[in-house]
Enzyme design. Structure first.
Site, PDB file in Angstrom:
ATOM      1  N   LYS A 108      67.477  32.660  19.518  1.00 49.19           N
ATOM      2  CA  LYS A 108      67.721  31.939  18.267  1.00 49.19           C
ATOM      3  C   LYS A 108      66.358  31.474  17.763  1.00 49.19           C
ATOM      4  O   LYS A 108      65.735  30.569  18.327  1.00 49.19           O
ATOM      5  CB  LYS A 108      68.647  30.744  18.521  1.00 49.19           C
ATOM      6  CG  LYS A 108      69.040  30.022  17.256  1.00 49.19           C
ATOM      7  CD  LYS A 108      70.182  29.059  17.546  1.00 49.19           C
ATOM      8  CE  LYS A 108      70.718  28.443  16.279  1.00 49.19           C
ATOM      9  NZ  LYS A 108      69.765  27.589  15.581  1.00 49.19           N
TER      10      LYS A 108
ATOM     11  N   ARG B  95      69.272  30.184   2.073  1.00 50.37           N
ATOM     12  CA  ARG B  95      70.683  29.977   2.392  1.00 50.37           C
ATOM     13  C   ARG B  95      71.304  28.952   1.443  1.00 50.37           C
ATOM     14  O   ARG B  95      72.443  29.085   1.026  1.00 50.37           O
ATOM     15  CB  ARG B  95      70.792  29.502   3.838  1.00 50.37           C
ATOM     16  CG  ARG B  95      72.167  29.137   4.256  1.00 50.37           C
ATOM     17  CD  ARG B  95      72.215  28.878   5.753  1.00 50.37           C
ATOM     18  NE  ARG B  95      73.549  28.471   6.112  1.00 50.37           N
ATOM     19  CZ  ARG B  95      73.961  27.219   6.153  1.00 50.37           C
ATOM     20  NH1 ARG B  95      73.113  26.257   5.857  1.00 50.37           N
ATOM     21  NH2 ARG B  95      75.192  26.914   6.481  1.00 50.37           N
TER      22      ARG B  95
ATOM     23  N   GLU C 245      65.609  35.575   9.811  1.00 52.34           N
ATOM     24  CA  GLU C 245      64.958  34.285   9.986  1.00 52.34           C
ATOM     25  C   GLU C 245      63.485  34.446   9.671  1.00 52.34           C
ATOM     26  O   GLU C 245      62.796  35.273  10.284  1.00 52.34           O
ATOM     27  CB  GLU C 245      65.155  33.872  11.451  1.00 52.34           C
ATOM     28  CG  GLU C 245      65.077  32.412  11.713  1.00 52.34           C
ATOM     29  CD  GLU C 245      66.301  31.648  11.234  1.00 52.34           C
ATOM     30  OE1 GLU C 245      67.250  32.263  10.707  1.00 52.34           O
ATOM     31  OE2 GLU C 245      66.278  30.414  11.376  1.00 52.34           O
TER      32      GLU C 245
ATOM     33  N   CYS D 173      32.126  -1.066  16.646  1.00 51.51           N
ATOM     34  CA  CYS D 173      30.967  -1.808  16.135  1.00 51.51           C
ATOM     35  C   CYS D 173      31.288  -3.271  15.846  1.00 51.51           C
ATOM     36  O   CYS D 173      30.407  -4.042  15.510  1.00 51.51           O
ATOM     37  CB  CYS D 173      30.440  -1.152  14.868  1.00 51.51           C
ATOM     38  SG  CYS D 173      31.546  -1.367  13.461  1.00 51.51           S
TER      39      CYS D 173
ATOM     40  N   CYS E 199      37.511   1.184   9.438  1.00 50.95           N
ATOM     41  CA  CYS E 199      36.360   0.343   9.735  1.00 50.95           C
ATOM     42  C   CYS E 199      35.464   0.543   8.522  1.00 50.95           C
ATOM     43  O   CYS E 199      35.084   1.669   8.208  1.00 50.95           O
ATOM     44  CB  CYS E 199      35.657   0.826  10.992  1.00 50.95           C
ATOM     45  SG  CYS E 199      33.970   0.201  11.090  1.00 50.95           S
TER      46      CYS E 199
HETATM   47  S1  IVH Z   1      73.400  34.748  13.443  1.00 54.45           S
HETATM   48  C1  IVH Z   1      77.030  32.964  10.785  1.00 54.45           C
HETATM   49  N1  IVH Z   1      71.288  35.146  14.874  1.00 54.45           N
HETATM   50  O1  IVH Z   1      70.444  29.854  13.160  1.00 54.45           O
HETATM   51  C2  IVH Z   1      75.664  32.683  11.154  1.00 54.45           C
HETATM   52  N2  IVH Z   1      71.345  33.239  13.464  1.00 54.45           N
HETATM   53  O2  IVH Z   1      72.124  27.476  13.380  1.00 54.45           O
HETATM   54  C3  IVH Z   1      75.086  33.884  11.775  1.00 54.45           C
HETATM   55  N3  IVH Z   1      69.308  31.905  13.537  1.00 54.45           N
HETATM   56  O3  IVH Z   1      71.638  29.871   9.890  1.00 54.45           O
HETATM   57  C4  IVH Z   1      73.751  33.627  12.194  1.00 54.45           C
HETATM   58  N4  IVH Z   1      68.228  33.148  14.982  1.00 54.45           N
HETATM   59  O4  IVH Z   1      69.383  30.967  10.291  1.00 54.45           O
HETATM   60  C5  IVH Z   1      71.895  34.351  13.977  1.00 54.45           C
HETATM   61  N5  IVH Z   1      69.464  35.648  16.202  1.00 54.45           N
HETATM   62  C6  IVH Z   1      70.056  34.862  15.309  1.00 54.45           C
HETATM   63  C7  IVH Z   1      69.425  33.721  14.788  1.00 54.45           C
HETATM   64  C8  IVH Z   1      70.122  32.920  13.878  1.00 54.45           C
HETATM   65  C9  IVH Z   1      68.182  32.071  14.229  1.00 54.45           C
HETATM   66  C10 IVH Z   1      69.586  30.797  12.597  1.00 54.45           C
HETATM   67  C11 IVH Z   1      70.263  31.240  11.327  1.00 54.45           C
HETATM   68  C12 IVH Z   1      71.466  30.339  11.183  1.00 54.45           C
HETATM   69  C13 IVH Z   1      71.149  29.235  12.137  1.00 54.45           C
HETATM   70  C14 IVH Z   1      72.412  28.592  12.624  1.00 54.45           C
END
Ligand code: IVH
Length: 673
Positions: A119, A140, A177, A414, A430
């Site tokens: 993630k 988003r 991302e 100082c 200072c």
């Molecule tokens: S899948 C329905 N895969 O995490 C949402 N999200 O907390 C599907 N994110 O808004 C998202 N890495 O921006 C997915 N490998 C990944 C991700 C990921 C980061 C972010 C994404 C999402 C947020 C949710």
């Protein structure tokens, strides 16, 4: 079209294909075939041809990533398919419960296989490709409506402007991302601190702040990257599973995170999540957990979504790198500008693989916000190799013996007076300009490579010179005698000689380096250069007005006040006199061509083919002309490039003289058209 032109068009198209292929090898497969130099050669050739034959430029050309225009704002866009967020789990137990809940939703017994991915801690975006060409990049937003940030998205090199292959869908919308690597984040924050700008709290904020900039050319400098992680929508193509989507996306040239794994069951998923947790520190980017997705799209559909998030995916969050420890003391450090920074001295504690024993508290407002007292038990956190920070005080651990942190009345170095220079600023300073701590740092900065570049004037020499009273202000460095140096311990004749010639050489440094070396608050290398280009003589700085400075595009009100304040001090007048007495010139050399544009004011709008905005402005300034960032009646020429902005319309309304790049070039040459 003539035969020759056809040939050129073909060469341009082939170059583009070739560059796209190398982008793919580099960004997606991480397996380049040619050196950076060879790659640059291809891009240069393409730019050259497109410069000569602009009729062949297409928006998906690799040269069209960075537009020079300044946006007025972002339009809103409605997502075809809502961009949901994810539910979080924090333990392997919760992951198993999530699967059990899902299984119960099927009428009959099912086996579920998964794809697990890191993630990425960044900003989500949606990318739409029509016939393989990137046509929209959006944030988003609230999930249903986001903002059109296409111009900024196009600057991200790992996002292809055109998909590869012949089988691309009619329409494809993917989600990914956008993020900033840890190293780039640290570099950016250092740069911001130098320019007096607020640092970003973490790489995610930096990425998000960058995508919101209205100047794509600035976004391009932030080196953002992107991984595509989700399918959004398509016309003319369908996928059976998430794995199939990822693989196909990769073949089309989209950048997929290499650590995704197909797992046959939830136990494999859990094993991979735990294993990956160890890897996390070593990655170039921040990962705050794993995302677990049901692989089959038909099973995903059956599971459906709740209002906020899909049932078929869940995040497994890694624990934050946090630890508790004791605040032993708060030390005050005095910076180059005299700013006093409280620094927490902590009982050493391990956190995310490193030992933390100190942490900056930034300023006294932060001390107050945290309500921190010496002796407190505190929670510290380290995010993405960023400097550790104190998150909060654990007040339940208080014994009553804790002592408050007070703003010092006098400088810890100082003994000079400490006060706020401006009421609205958070920092205390200072205010004794002769404070040795300030002087030492100031001298080190003055002699540093980016400034006067006096080799040999390093930390230990500066300590000696200031502590022995040999240097009482910056200019004293030019009045040192050889004997002074010999008196210092361990000083050999040759070394003294070298330092003397380095000091002597530095007298010839340009005005920009000198200005930067003075250590004026908010005047970093870039601003110093801009100021030196514009005002060209140190004496002019003493009579500057705020408007003179604020007319310069890159100079904001903070920089302007800081420069004016600096030069309004009598001690600075004396200091500059002393520098001159030592033989420093402090003037920019005048150029032969200067003068042909004297009295002419230019405004630029849109992109020029053969200059960046700055280069074009410099060409005008070099010739004695003036530039302005806003259109008004007293502007002589409005130079309009591709995609001109609102200034163009305003110029038309004011009936100003609008010229194109060719005419601009003529003016540079002859002074008129
Ligand atoms: S899948 C329905 N895969 O995490 C949402 N999200 O907390 C599907 N994110 O808004 C998202 N890495 O921006 C997915 N490998 C990944 C991700 C990921 C980061 C972010 C994404 C999402 C947020 C949710």
């Amino acid at each position: 079209m003539s035969k020759d032109l056809k040939k050129i068009k073909k060469e341009i198209e082939e170059l583009r294909e070739e560059i796209r292929r190398h982008d793919y090898l580099y960004y997606v497969l991480d397996n380049p075939e040619i050196s950076d130099k060879e790659y640059d050669g291809l891009v240069r050739r393409l730019k050259e041809l497109e410069g000569k034959y602009p009729q062949f430029i297409t928006p998906d050309s690799p040269t069209q990533r960075v537009s020079g225009q300044v946006l007025e704002g972002f339009k809103t866009v409605r997502h075809r398919v809502a961009m949901l967020s994810l539910d979080n789990t924090y333990s392997t137990e919760e992951v198993r419960e999530w699967e059990a809940r899902n299984k119960r939703l099927f009428k009959k017994e099912v086996e579920l296989d998964y794809v697990v991915e890191p993630k990425i801690d960044g900003v989500s975006c949606s990318l739409t490709y029509q016939k393989g060409v990137l046509v929209l990049g959006a944030t988003r937003g609230d999930g249903s409506v986001g903002e059109d940030i296409t111009a900024n998205i196009k600057t991200v090199s790992s996002i292809p402007l055109k998909l590869l292959g012949k089988d691309v869908p009619e329409v494809l919308e993917v989600r990914g991302e956008v993020y900033m690597e840890k190293e780039d984040f640290q570099r950016l924050n250092k740069e911001r601190a130098k320019q007096g700008e607020q640092p970003f709290a973490n790489p995610r904020n930096a990425a998000s702040g960058s995508l919101k900039l209205l100047e794509p050319a600035l976004v391009a400098k932030r080196r953002l990257k992107c991984f595509i992680h989700s399918f959004g929508y398509s016309e003319g193509f369908s996928f059976k599973s998430h794995k199939e989507f990822l693989e196909k996306a990769k073949a089309w040239g989209l950048r997929i995170n290499p650590y995704y794994k197909h797992c046959k069951n939830i136990e494999e998923v859990i094993e991979y999540c735990l294993k990956f947790q160890e890897k996390r520190e070593k990655l170039e980017y921040e990962v705050d957990g794993m995302v677990i997705k049901v692989n089959s799209f038909s099973q995903q559909e059956k599971l459906g979504t709740t209002l906020k998030s899909p049932r078929w995916a869940v995040a497994y969050k890694f624990p934050a790198h946090q630890a508790t420890t004791k605040l032993l003391d708060v030390e005050m450090s005095v910076g180059r500008t005299g700013a006093i920074t409280p620094v927490a001295v902590l009982k050493p504690v391990e956190c995310g693989g490193v030992t933390i024993s100190r942490s900056t508290l930034h300023n006294f407002e932060e001390v107050e916000r945290l309500g921190i007292k010496i002796g407190d038990t505190v929670l510290v956190e380290r995010a993405g190799e960023v400097i550790p920070k104190i998150v909060k005080v654990i007040t339940s651990k208080r014994t009553g013996k804790e002592k408050p942190v007070k703003v010092p009345k006098s400088c810890p170095v100082c003994g000079g007076k400490v006060s706020k220079v401006k009421e609205e600023e958070v920092a205390y300073y200072c205010i004794n300009p002769a404070c040795p701590a300030q002087l030492k740092r100031a001298l080190l900065h003055f002699a540093s490579r980016g400034a006067m570049d006096i080799e040999g004037v390093g930390e230990s020499l500066v300590e000696e010179l200031v502590d022995r009273g040999l240097v009482k202000d910056l200019a004293d460095i030019y009045f040192l005698e050889k004997e002074d140096l010999f008196k210092l311990p361990l000083f050999k004749e040759k070394k003294a000689g070298n330092i003397f010639s380095a000091i002597e050489r530095s007298k010839k440094k340009e005005l920009a380096k000198f200005l930067y070396g003075l250590g004026i608050r908010y005047v970093g290398e870039k601003i110093a250069r801009i100021l030196a280009d514009r005002f060209s003589d140190i004496d002019k700085f003493f009579s500057l007005k705020k408007e003179d400075l604020e007319n310069i595009e890159e100079v904001g009100p903070n920089i302007a006040s800081s420069v004016i304040e600096y030069f309004s001090q009598n001690s600075v007048r004396q200091l500059i006199k002393k520098f001159k007495k030592a033989g420093l010139i402090l003037r920019k050399e005048r150029r032969k061509t200067e003068g042909i544009l004297r009295g002419k004011k230019f405004v630029f709008t849109g992109e020029l083919a053969s200059f960046t905005r700055r280069q074009a402005q410099e060409e005008v300034l070099k010739r004695g002309g003036d530039v302005s960032s806003s259109v008004s009646k007293n502007v002589d020429y409005v130079v309009a490039g591709r995609n001109p902005g609102s200034k163009f319309n305003k110029a038309k309304a004011l009936k100003l003289r609008i010229i194109n790049e060719e005419e601009f070039n003529k003016i540079l040459e002859k002074g008129e058209i």
